[in-house]
Design an enzyme around this catalytic site. Structure first.
Site, PDB file in Angstrom:
ATOM      1  N   SER A  64       0.794  -1.244   0.000  1.00  0.00           N
ATOM      2  CA  SER A  64       0.000   0.000   0.000  1.00  0.00           C
ATOM      3  C   SER A  64       0.817   1.279   0.000  1.00  0.00           C
ATOM      4  O   SER A  64       0.246   2.360  -0.139  1.00  0.00           O
ATOM      5  CB  SER A  64      -0.946   0.012   1.199  1.00  0.00           C
ATOM      6  OG  SER A  64      -2.018  -0.835   0.929  1.00  0.00           O
ATOM      7  N   LYS A  67       0.029   3.409  -2.912  1.00  0.00           N
ATOM      8  CA  LYS A  67      -1.222   4.145  -3.138  1.00  0.00           C
ATOM      9  C   LYS A  67      -1.053   5.654  -3.370  1.00  0.00           C
ATOM     10  O   LYS A  67      -1.644   6.199  -4.297  1.00  0.00           O
ATOM     11  CB  LYS A  67      -2.197   3.861  -1.995  1.00  0.00           C
ATOM     12  CG  LYS A  67      -2.720   2.425  -2.043  1.00  0.00           C
ATOM     13  CD  LYS A  67      -3.533   2.074  -0.807  1.00  0.00           C
ATOM     14  CE  LYS A  67      -4.061   0.648  -0.903  1.00  0.00           C
ATOM     15  NZ  LYS A  67      -4.606   0.169   0.369  1.00  0.00           N
ATOM     16  N   TYR A 189      -3.588  -3.650 -10.138  1.00  0.00           N
ATOM     17  CA  TYR A 189      -3.425  -3.350  -8.706  1.00  0.00           C
ATOM     18  C   TYR A 189      -2.480  -4.346  -8.037  1.00  0.00           C
ATOM     19  O   TYR A 189      -1.574  -3.975  -7.295  1.00  0.00           O
ATOM     20  CB  TYR A 189      -4.801  -3.357  -8.026  1.00  0.00           C
ATOM     21  CG  TYR A 189      -4.754  -3.176  -6.526  1.00  0.00           C
ATOM     22  CD1 TYR A 189      -4.407  -1.949  -5.958  1.00  0.00           C
ATOM     23  CD2 TYR A 189      -5.056  -4.237  -5.670  1.00  0.00           C
ATOM     24  CE1 TYR A 189      -4.362  -1.791  -4.578  1.00  0.00           C
ATOM     25  CE2 TYR A 189      -5.012  -4.079  -4.294  1.00  0.00           C
ATOM     26  CZ  TYR A 189      -4.660  -2.856  -3.749  1.00  0.00           C
ATOM     27  OH  TYR A 189      -4.605  -2.702  -2.383  1.00  0.00           O
ATOM     28  N   TYR A 241      -3.587   3.946   7.758  1.00  0.00           N
ATOM     29  CA  TYR A 241      -4.779   3.135   8.030  1.00  0.00           C
ATOM     30  C   TYR A 241      -5.621   3.838   9.086  1.00  0.00           C
ATOM     31  O   TYR A 241      -5.721   5.055   9.107  1.00  0.00           O
ATOM     32  CB  TYR A 241      -4.388   1.718   8.451  1.00  0.00           C
ATOM     33  CG  TYR A 241      -3.485   1.017   7.460  1.00  0.00           C
ATOM     34  CD1 TYR A 241      -3.918   0.762   6.154  1.00  0.00           C
ATOM     35  CD2 TYR A 241      -2.208   0.619   7.818  1.00  0.00           C
ATOM     36  CE1 TYR A 241      -3.092   0.110   5.248  1.00  0.00           C
ATOM     37  CE2 TYR A 241      -1.385  -0.036   6.919  1.00  0.00           C
ATOM     38  CZ  TYR A 241      -1.825  -0.279   5.634  1.00  0.00           C
ATOM     39  OH  TYR A 241      -1.017  -0.903   4.738  1.00  0.00           O
ATOM     40  N   VAL A 259       1.408  -3.409   4.010  1.00  0.00           N
ATOM     41  CA  VAL A 259       1.466  -4.666   4.766  1.00  0.00           C
ATOM     42  C   VAL A 259       2.739  -5.465   4.461  1.00  0.00           C
ATOM     43  O   VAL A 259       3.003  -6.474   5.105  1.00  0.00           O
ATOM     44  CB  VAL A 259       0.211  -5.548   4.555  1.00  0.00           C
ATOM     45  CG1 VAL A 259      -1.025  -4.852   5.080  1.00  0.00           C
ATOM     46  CG2 VAL A 259       0.053  -5.934   3.095  1.00  0.00           C
TER      47      VAL A 259
HETATM   48  N1  GLU Z   1      -2.017  -5.652  -1.756  1.00  0.00           N
HETATM   49  C1  GLU Z   1      -2.541  -5.457  -0.440  1.00  0.00           C
HETATM   50  C2  GLU Z   1      -4.048  -5.547  -0.410  1.00  0.00           C
HETATM   51  O1  GLU Z   1      -4.693  -5.006  -1.250  1.00  0.00           O
HETATM   52  C3  GLU Z   1      -2.099  -4.125   0.054  1.00  0.00           C
HETATM   53  C4  GLU Z   1      -2.581  -3.883   1.426  1.00  0.00           C
HETATM   54  C5  GLU Z   1      -1.763  -2.920   2.217  1.00  0.00           C
HETATM   55  O2  GLU Z   1      -0.538  -2.848   2.096  1.00  0.00           O
HETATM   56  O3  GLU Z   1      -2.407  -2.209   3.000  1.00  0.00           O
HETATM   57  O4  GLU Z   1      -4.623  -6.171   0.421  1.00  0.00           O
END
Ligand code: GLU
Length: 433
Positions: A64, A67, A189, A241, A259
């Site tokens: 993430s 993002k 993604y 988060y 994550v």
């Molecule tokens: N590829 C992970 C998902 O979509 C990324 C989640 C993350 O790093 O928060 O669940």
């Protein structure tokens, strides 16, 4: 010669090494297979110098942390009004994979949760999913200053285990929010999340944001300043988060975690920080990563609301005044990043002088981190047979009531005279070759 900032960062890393709390993410099976003890920290100054500590060159998947960069690319490609029509900028306080949209508009609430990130990908204009991914990868690589590759095993692992994200993508499609086929968008993604980076890459990507979109290593402008401002805003409010509020209060830097164990943090105008430690806390953030960032922020005064009145170059002039004496004239407000620049320059140049005069008489304000660095500079120069002389008439570095006040000079002329005296009387053993 030992480097003060490098030493300091190494020590911070060592202090946090024993922390073993947290667990590896396992809902993407491949992520549960990484070495849980990996621990890296990298810090890039705004002029592109990177300090690396521990496993700063260990690769992990960006997850993430991708993002904000994809959001920036969408803003860059189609402009804020078109992006705003599909993705909000409100913090949710919900988990990253919450199946959530705004009650009225049906748009994802922000680009830092999965719903918003998947939508952002769909907004990047390209004829095919491959072309779309190529744009994303090229953009991330330009921010990192090197070509980034996909971890195929992690990509496959998430693709086959991703029913939650499929649910999100199909929900968005049903609301008419997603541009394109949901499975194709998801595939991009997963590839984006599986891009491999190091803490050093994240520090450089952070520094590119810190420099309002100019990569300080390559000198290339990658992002428009207005896009960077918007991106940093959502990182600040939504980047960690559902622990975003705690992070802003304690650390005070726009950031994004993933994550995979990575965190990127940005001190606008000053620094980019990358951390890696894959054991995650209950909210999905790297436990050691968060603790290291808290310590760095507290000890170096990095909270973005510690505002410098002016951010200009800290070194006003550097001049040689004869017989191996060099004068560094420092000015403006001196926080950690400014003091880092002064100490690094003086350390790097130490073979070019025998005595160095540091004139801080034009420094308006200073914080404890900068004071400690400047105070330590004289000692570190001594280890290589050099001598530092401080011009500090107002007690900026050495307070006027300090017992060490005798070590500070009132004027540059006084300090230069003292340097000459020292040069003519220093023991032969100390004479450098
Ligand atoms: N590829 C992970 C998902 O979509 C990324 C989640 C993350 O790093 O928060 O669940």
């Amino acid at each position: 010669m030992t480097d003060l900032v490098q030493n300091y960062l190494d020590r911070i890393l060592a202090e946090h090494e024993p922390i073993t709390e947290g667990v590896l993410a396992d809902y993407i099976p491949e992520l549960a297979a990484v070495d849980p003890t990996g621990f890296g920290l990298a810090l890039s100054s705004s002029d592109g110098y990177v300090y690396r500590c521990g496993d700063a060159d260990t690769e992990f998947t960006i997850q993430s942390v991708s993002k904000p960069f994809t959001y920036a690319l969408a803003l860059q490609k189609i402009g804020a009004p078109a992006v705003d029509a599909r993705i909000g900028v409100e913090p949710t306080g919900e988990a990253f994979n919450e199946i959530s949209v705004d009650d009225e508009t049906k748009a994802p609430k922000n680009p830092m949760i999965n719903a918003g990130a998947i939508t952002a990908i769909s907004l990047i204009p390209a004829a095919t999913p491959d072309a779309r991914f190529a744009l994303i990868r090229d953009f991330f690589s330009a921010c990192a200053g090197r070509p980034l590759e996909v971890d195929e095993a992690v990509y496959e692992s998430e693709r086959t285990a991703g029913s939650r994200n499929r649910a999100i993508a199909y929900m968005l499609d049903s609301f008419g929010v997603l541009d394109g086929d949901p499975d194709e968008v998801l595939d991009v993604y997963y590839r984006q999340c599986a891009l491999k980076v190091t803490s050093t890459d994240l520090a450089r990507m952070g520094a590119t944001l810190a420099r309002t979109g100019l990569n300080p290593m390559t000198g290339r402008r990658v992002i428009d300043p207005a896009v960077v401002r918007r991106t940093l805003s959502v990182m600040l409010t939504c980047g960690m988060y559902d622990a975003a509020g705690d992070w802003v209060s304690a650390v005070g830097m726009p950031a994004k975690s993933g994550v995979g164990g990575g965190i990127v943090a940005v001190l606008p105008g000053q620094l980019g920080i990358g951390v890696y430690s894959p054991r995650l806390g209950p909210k999905g953030n790297s436990v050691r990563g968060v603790r290291v960032c808290r310590s760095l922020s507290a000890q170096l005064g990095l909270h973005f609301l510690n505002v410098t009145r002016e951010s200009r170059s800290t070194l006003r002039s550097v001049s040689d005044v004869g017989d191996g004496v060099r004068v560094y004239e420092v000015h403006g407000d001196l926080l950690f990043a400014g003091a880092e620049q002064v100490t690094r320059t003086a350390q790097r140049q130490h073979e070019e002088y025998t005595a160095a005069v540091f004139d801080v008489s034009r420094v308006d304000d200073i914080n404890d981190a900068a004071r400690t660095l400047l105070a330590g500079l004289a000692a570190t120069l001594q280890t290589v047979g050099k001598h530092g002389f401080l011009v500090d008439p107002d007690g900026i570095v050495v307070p006027l009531d300090s017992p060490h006040r005798a070590a500070a000079y009132e004027t540059v002329a006084d300090a230069v005279a003292a340097a000459h005296t020292w040069l003519s009387t220093r023991p032969a053993a100390a004479v450098d070759d």
